[in-house]
Motif scaffolding. Structure first.
Motif, PDB file in Angstrom:
ATOM      1  N   MET A  82      14.587  41.576 -11.281  1.00 20.35           N
ATOM      2  CA  MET A  82      15.294  41.074 -10.102  1.00 20.35           C
ATOM      3  C   MET A  82      15.450  39.560 -10.155  1.00 20.35           C
ATOM      4  N   VAL A  83      14.442  38.859 -10.621  1.00 17.45           N
ATOM      5  CA  VAL A  83      14.547  37.407 -10.772  1.00 17.45           C
ATOM      6  C   VAL A  83      15.636  37.084 -11.791  1.00 17.45           C
ATOM      7  N   ASP A  84      15.685  37.831 -12.892  1.00 10.08           N
ATOM      8  CA  ASP A  84      16.727  37.624 -13.898  1.00 10.08           C
ATOM      9  C   ASP A  84      18.118  37.854 -13.316  1.00 10.08           C
ATOM     10  N   LEU A  85      18.266  38.877 -12.481  1.00 18.06           N
ATOM     11  CA  LEU A  85      19.569  39.159 -11.873  1.00 18.06           C
ATOM     12  C   LEU A  85      20.039  38.002 -11.002  1.00 18.06           C
ATOM     13  N   PHE A  96      17.821  40.547  -0.634  1.00 16.49           N
ATOM     14  CA  PHE A  96      16.868  41.374  -1.354  1.00 16.49           C
ATOM     15  C   PHE A  96      16.095  42.165  -0.337  1.00 16.49           C
ATOM     16  N   PHE A  97      15.768  43.372  -0.686  1.00 22.96           N
ATOM     17  CA  PHE A  97      15.007  44.196   0.225  1.00 22.96           C
ATOM     18  C   PHE A  97      13.675  44.540  -0.423  1.00 22.96           C
ATOM     19  N   PHE A  98      12.650  43.823  -0.040  1.00 22.87           N
ATOM     20  CA  PHE A  98      11.301  44.059  -0.535  1.00 22.87           C
ATOM     21  C   PHE A  98      10.334  43.275   0.315  1.00 22.87           C
ATOM     22  N   SER A  99       9.041  43.522   0.139  1.00 22.60           N
ATOM     23  CA  SER A  99       8.045  42.811   0.934  1.00 22.60           C
ATOM     24  C   SER A  99       7.036  42.072   0.063  1.00 22.60           C
ATOM     25  N   ASP A 100       7.219  42.055  -1.224  1.00 22.22           N
ATOM     26  CA  ASP A 100       6.309  41.396  -2.149  1.00 22.22           C
ATOM     27  C   ASP A 100       6.401  39.870  -1.994  1.00 22.22           C
ATOM     28  N   LEU A 103       7.279  37.823  -5.283  1.00 17.73           N
ATOM     29  CA  LEU A 103       8.686  38.001  -5.641  1.00 17.73           C
ATOM     30  C   LEU A 103       9.572  37.228  -4.669  1.00 17.73           C
ATOM     31  N   ARG A 104       9.237  37.273  -3.398  1.00 18.43           N
ATOM     32  CA  ARG A 104       9.985  36.513  -2.386  1.00 18.43           C
ATOM     33  C   ARG A 104       9.999  35.031  -2.759  1.00 18.43           C
ATOM     34  N   ARG A 105       8.861  34.487  -3.144  1.00 17.49           N
ATOM     35  CA  ARG A 105       8.778  33.076  -3.527  1.00 17.49           C
ATOM     36  C   ARG A 105       9.660  32.787  -4.738  1.00 17.49           C
TER      37      ARG A 105
END
Length: 133
Positions: A82-85, A96-100, A103-105
């Motif tokens: 996802m970071v690469d995308l 983005f839909f996530f709660s990590d 990853l959010r940072r």
């Protein structure tokens, strides 16, 4: 992608894992139900052009794309993919839909907007389980 549209990257594992509805018994089926829901309903609150990329990993890696939802099977870490995308896209509109938190940072440091998995979960929180046979 057209710069007037919205690129939506969805972390399949995080979204389906946000509701304890038995998804762990059929990870692939849970990812397929999420894909199908996104294809049918799009992203709530975003009626304009939306490009949806659903990132899968592990047992859900074999789920296929359908019209309206591009599947991107992470070969390693889904988070890294996802970071690469985000880095590859070079556009300004991301959700983005996530709660990590980590990853959010990582993605917000690249300019992405982030929201939690509730934004794409069905009303009531759970997907109807598949009934085969």
């Amino acid at each position: 992608m057209d710069d007037t549209g919205l690129l939506v990257i969805v972390d399949a594992a995080n979204v389906v894992g946000s509701v304890p509805d038995g998804w762990w018994r059929d990870r692939r089926g849970a990812a397929e139900r999420l894909r199908d829901r996104l294809a049918a309903e799009g992203v709530p609150g975003h009626p304009g052009p939306v490009e949806i990329v659903l990132v899968t990993e592990g047992a859900a890696r074999g789920v296929e794309s359908v019209p309206g939802v591009l599947l991107d099977p992470a070969q390693g870490s889904g988070d890294d993919r996802m970071v690469d995308l985000v880095a590859e896209a070079g556009v300004f509109f991301f959700f983005f839909f996530f709660s990590d938190r980590e990853l959010r940072r990582r993605v917000t440091s690249l300019g992405a907007d982030v929201t939690g998995p509730r934004a794409v979960r069905p009303a009531g929180g759970a997907w109807a389980p598949r009934r085969d046979g």
